[in-house]
Structure formats: structure tokens, C-alpha cells
Scaffold this motif. Structure first.
Motif, mmCIF file in Angstrom:
data_model
loop_
_atom_site.group_PDB
_atom_site.id
_atom_site.type_symbol
_atom_site.label_atom_id
_atom_site.label_comp_id
_atom_site.label_asym_id
_atom_site.label_seq_id
_atom_site.Cartn_x
_atom_site.Cartn_y
_atom_site.Cartn_z
ATOM 1 N N THR A 63 0.829 -1.210 0.000
ATOM 2 C CA THR A 63 0.000 0.000 0.000
ATOM 3 C C THR A 63 0.864 1.261 0.000
ATOM 4 O OG1 THR A 63 -0.212 -0.230 2.412
ATOM 5 C CG2 THR A 63 -2.026 -1.058 1.059
ATOM 6 N N SER A 64 2.034 1.213 0.645
ATOM 7 C CA SER A 64 2.948 2.356 0.590
ATOM 8 C C SER A 64 3.446 2.589 -0.827
ATOM 9 C CB SER A 64 4.141 2.128 1.531
ATOM 10 O OG SER A 64 3.756 2.133 2.886
ATOM 11 N N ILE A 65 3.773 1.506 -1.525
ATOM 12 C CA ILE A 65 4.251 1.631 -2.903
ATOM 13 C C ILE A 65 3.149 2.160 -3.807
ATOM 14 C CG2 ILE A 65 5.083 0.320 -4.898
ATOM 15 C CD1 ILE A 65 6.470 -1.551 -2.858
ATOM 16 N N VAL A 66 1.919 1.645 -3.632
ATOM 17 C CA VAL A 66 0.796 2.114 -4.439
ATOM 18 C C VAL A 66 0.550 3.599 -4.191
ATOM 19 C CG1 VAL A 66 -1.713 1.934 -4.735
ATOM 20 C CG2 VAL A 66 -0.310 -0.132 -4.623
ATOM 21 N N SER A 75 10.528 5.884 -8.839
ATOM 22 C CA SER A 75 11.732 5.175 -8.413
ATOM 23 C C SER A 75 11.611 4.899 -6.919
ATOM 24 C CB SER A 75 12.995 6.001 -8.688
ATOM 25 O OG SER A 75 13.048 7.141 -7.843
ATOM 26 N N ILE A 76 12.473 4.037 -6.418
ATOM 27 C CA ILE A 76 12.418 3.711 -4.990
ATOM 28 C C ILE A 76 12.691 4.941 -4.142
ATOM 29 C CG2 ILE A 76 13.549 2.392 -3.161
ATOM 30 C CD1 ILE A 76 13.907 0.129 -5.173
ATOM 31 N N ASP A 77 13.675 5.732 -4.504
ATOM 32 C CA ASP A 77 13.991 6.945 -3.734
ATOM 33 C C ASP A 77 12.819 7.921 -3.713
ATOM 34 O OD1 ASP A 77 16.500 6.034 -3.091
ATOM 35 O OD2 ASP A 77 17.522 7.129 -4.688
ATOM 36 N N ASP A 78 12.064 7.977 -4.822
ATOM 37 C CA ASP A 78 10.935 8.908 -4.885
ATOM 38 C C ASP A 78 9.831 8.566 -3.895
ATOM 39 O OD1 ASP A 78 12.199 10.281 -6.869
ATOM 40 O OD2 ASP A 78 10.956 9.548 -8.507
ATOM 41 N N LEU A 79 9.824 7.322 -3.391
ATOM 42 C CA LEU A 79 8.792 6.928 -2.440
ATOM 43 C C LEU A 79 8.908 7.690 -1.119
ATOM 44 C CD1 LEU A 79 8.766 3.066 -3.061
ATOM 45 C CD2 LEU A 79 7.027 4.724 -3.763
ATOM 46 N N ASN A 80 9.981 8.417 -0.948
ATOM 47 C CA ASN A 80 10.146 9.237 0.250
ATOM 48 C C ASN A 80 9.134 10.378 0.290
ATOM 49 O OD1 ASN A 80 11.697 9.518 2.703
ATOM 50 N ND2 ASN A 80 12.503 11.430 1.850
ATOM 51 N N VAL A 81 8.420 10.600 -0.826
ATOM 52 C CA VAL A 81 7.397 11.632 -0.857
ATOM 53 C C VAL A 81 6.322 11.375 0.195
ATOM 54 C CG1 VAL A 81 5.962 10.422 -2.581
ATOM 55 C CG2 VAL A 81 5.896 12.919 -2.437
#
Length: 352
Positions: A63-66, A75-81
Motif C-alpha cells: 500500500t505504501s508503494i501504491v 523510483s524507490i527513492d521517490d517513495l520518500n514523498v
């Protein structure tokens, strides 16, 4: 007057603890919760054996990735948003990009298939809560195509040099569904290795996409569950524990020889205690002593299977399987299309 030096880099950071950059995620994730995304992931995605606990809390990580992708992360780093500003105040269970990266890197092709199962079920649930494909009862379009996705890790499963020289890729199949009034919706995806031919796995994939779209279109998501698995291990699936009627059409001969089928039918009786009725439909081989005037289909069907080394049983051989494995054939329904096709209506011989 002007500045005599240009800045080496310019960056902007959204770090005010009282502001929210992506408030639109609230209704998106509420809809995902209503459609049971977290429950589906918990039920279907099992990363057993992953190092350093990478497979733990799969529901929170998916759910965090979605949510991150909905917010524009690619990108993986962008998930820090998801951790900017007051986002942690709005959402619980947010995982760090490094944690999500370790989770994704633990995936194998088999784990990807687990996510495909989640996707199919979530799509049908989404159709029940939203107007996903308006006008699909009149006209709908299914587009199936392959694409190449560049990857950089040499250890990534399936990453190979394929169509593009010197570039490692994965070669997935994608199917989208849309209507004249709707945007395209991804119906299903199938990951494949980079060297896979464009048509590899396409027939089964298209059938899966059409079935998913049909279930969603007709509002059957509460009555129809699509499961991809091993038909020889139905007892491993909790969805079948209360099943009373089972049907198998035109696939029985694939499990031959005789002793394998006897064992399989016995397993059905022991692993599925509530199973009372079994409809088995299959095309049987023409008797060896009556080969005159064979229908064209029969000649082609038996020749093709002989070339593949696949044995086609006769009707008496099927009947002996039923008797030996504890099933009673109460009726046979013969059909001429395809030729030599019979539906065997079976019940437990013990009457349980």
C-alpha cells in the motif's frame, strides 16, 4: 548589477510539518481500503525465506508503494514523498524507501504471480465500488501488447539482453480494457524474461484478461473468484474447502496416465470432504476396433496429441478410473461437437 557566480545546484525541499503536498491521496487510499487491498495482499503475498525480514508486513509495504506511485513516484527513492510534511500524520504504516526497496528486491517470478492474483481480485472489487468501465455492456476494447522495460541490476531475475542490443530488459505482457466513455484500465500483467518471444504465454494471458474483464463488467465480483494454481492440489486452497460441486472441461487427459488419475481422484475425495458432485467433460479416443468413417476433428485431435506424446484415453478407460478411485458415474451426456465428447456426471461411491 548582476551576480558573478551561478549556483552549482538548486533544490527544493517540502519539509514544513504542517503542510500536505498530496491531500488527494486520502480518497484514493480510502477507496483502496474499501476494496480490500491490504486484506488481499495479506492473503495472497507470501515472501517466505526473504532475508532480514524483507517479506514482513507485505500489506503495509504494497500500500505504501501504491500510494507513492499515485503521488508520482517512479523510483524507490521517490517513495520518500510519503514522509514529506504532515503526510505521516495522515497515514500510518508508511515505510522508508530503503525498506520498500529491500521488499521489492526479494521478489521472484513466483511472488510476482502472487501480486497478479491480488491485482485481478482488486480490479473486480474496484468495479463494484466505482464506474470503472462505463458502457462496457455495449462495447469494450481489450488491447494486448508486449513491452520492454530496461533494468540495470545484473542479478535481477529474468533480466536479459533481448531485442535491444546491449540493454538488459524484462519483457512483460500487458492487457488494457476500455470503452468509448472510459480511460484504459490495466486488466492484467504478466512478467516475462527479456528474451521471451512476443507471443510467449499470450493465449493463456488473453483468456485471463478477458475473464477478468467479463467478471468486472457483469458485476460478478461477489460470486466469481479467479484463481491461478495447480489443479492437482486443490486441497491447498482455502477457497475450495466448502465446495460441493466441481467441474472440469477438456483438460482431464492432460493428467493421464491411468494411475496418476486414480490417485488424483482419490485426493479429491480426501482433501475436499464436502465435494459431492463432479462433472468431468473430456474428448475420448475412438475405439481401436472401430476406425472407419472417423470425423475430421477426431482424426486431427488424436494425431496432434500423438505427435505431442499425450495419451488420449478411451471411454472404458475413464470408467475404470472412476470405479477404482471411489467415484460412481450416475450418468453420461454424449456430445457430437467436438466428436467423441462426454460429460461424466460423478458422485461419491460411498454416498458421503
Amino acid at each position: 548589477m548582476q551576480v558573478s557566480h551561478t549556483p552549482a545546484a538548486v533544490s527544493a525541499v517540502f519539509d514544513d510539518p504542517n503542510l500536505i503536498a498530496h491531500a488527494g491521496l486520502i480518497p484514493v487510499m480510502r477507496l483502496a481500503e474499501r476494496c480490500g487491498l491490504s486484506h488481499l495482499v495479506t492473503q495472497k503475498v507470501k515472501l517466505t525465506g526473504a532475508r532480514n525480514g524483507a517479506g514482513a508486513s507485505a500489506d503495509a509495504k504494497v500500500t505504501s508503494i501504491v500510494a507513492g506511485m499515485a503521488a508520482g513516484a517512479d523510483s524507490i527513492d521517490d517513495l520518500n514523498v510519503l514522509r514529506h510534511g504532515a503526510m505521516p500524520t495522515l497515514f500510518g504504516g508508511i515505510r522508508a524507501p530503503s525498506t520498500l526497496g529491500a521488499f521489492l528486491r526479494a521478489f521472484t517470478h513466483g511472488h510476482a504471480l502472487q501480486l497478479h492474483a491480488v491485482h485481478r481480485r482488486f480490479l473486480t472489487a474496484l468495479a463494484a465500488h466505482t464506474t470503472l468501465l462505463p458502457g462496457s455492456g455495449e462495447k469494450a476494447f481489450i488491447d494486448v501488447d508486449s513491452t520492454h522495460k530496461r533494468v540495470y541490476g545484473r542479478a535481477k531475475q529474468g533480466a536479459e539482453y533481448g531485442r535491444f542490443k546491449g540493454i538488459r530488459t524484462l519483457h512483460p505482457l500487458l492487457a488494457t480494457a476500455c470503452t468509448p466513455q472510459s480511460r484504459p484500465v490495466i486488466a492484467t500483467v504478466r512478467m516475462r524474461r527479456g528474451k521471451a518471444a512476443d507471443s510467449r504465454g499470450a493465449p493463456k494471458f488473453v483468456s485471463e484478461a478477458l475473464t477478468t474483464a467479463a467478471v468486472a463488467e457483469n458485476g460478478l465480483q461477489d460470486r466469481v473468484t479467479l484463481i491461478q494454481g495447480d489443479a492437482r492440489k486443490l486441497g491447498d486452497y482455502p477457497e475450495f474447502k466448502d465446495m460441493e460441486l466441481m467441474a472440469s472441461f477438456l483438460m482431464g487427459h492432460d493428467f493421464w496416465p491411468w494411475e496418476n488419475y486414480v490417485e488424483l481422484f482419490r485426493q479429491f475425495r480426501t482433501q475436499l470432504p464436502n465435494l459431492k458432485h463432479f462433472l468431468l467433460c473430456d474428448t475420448h479416443r475412438h475405439p481401436d476396433d472401430a476406425t472407419a468413417d472417423l470425423p475430421l476433428f477426431t482424426m486431427g485431435f488424436e494425431t496432434a496429441h500423438a505427435l505431442m506424446g499425450q495419451y488420449i484415453p478411451t471411454r472404458p478407460e475413464w470408467e475404470s478410473v472412476f470405479e477404482e478411485s471411489g467415484w460412481k458415474c450416475v450418468r453420461q451426456h454424449a456430445y457430437s461437437t467436438p466428436a467423441n465428447t462426454v460429460i461424466f456426471q460423478l458422485e461419491r461411491a460411498d454416498g458421503a
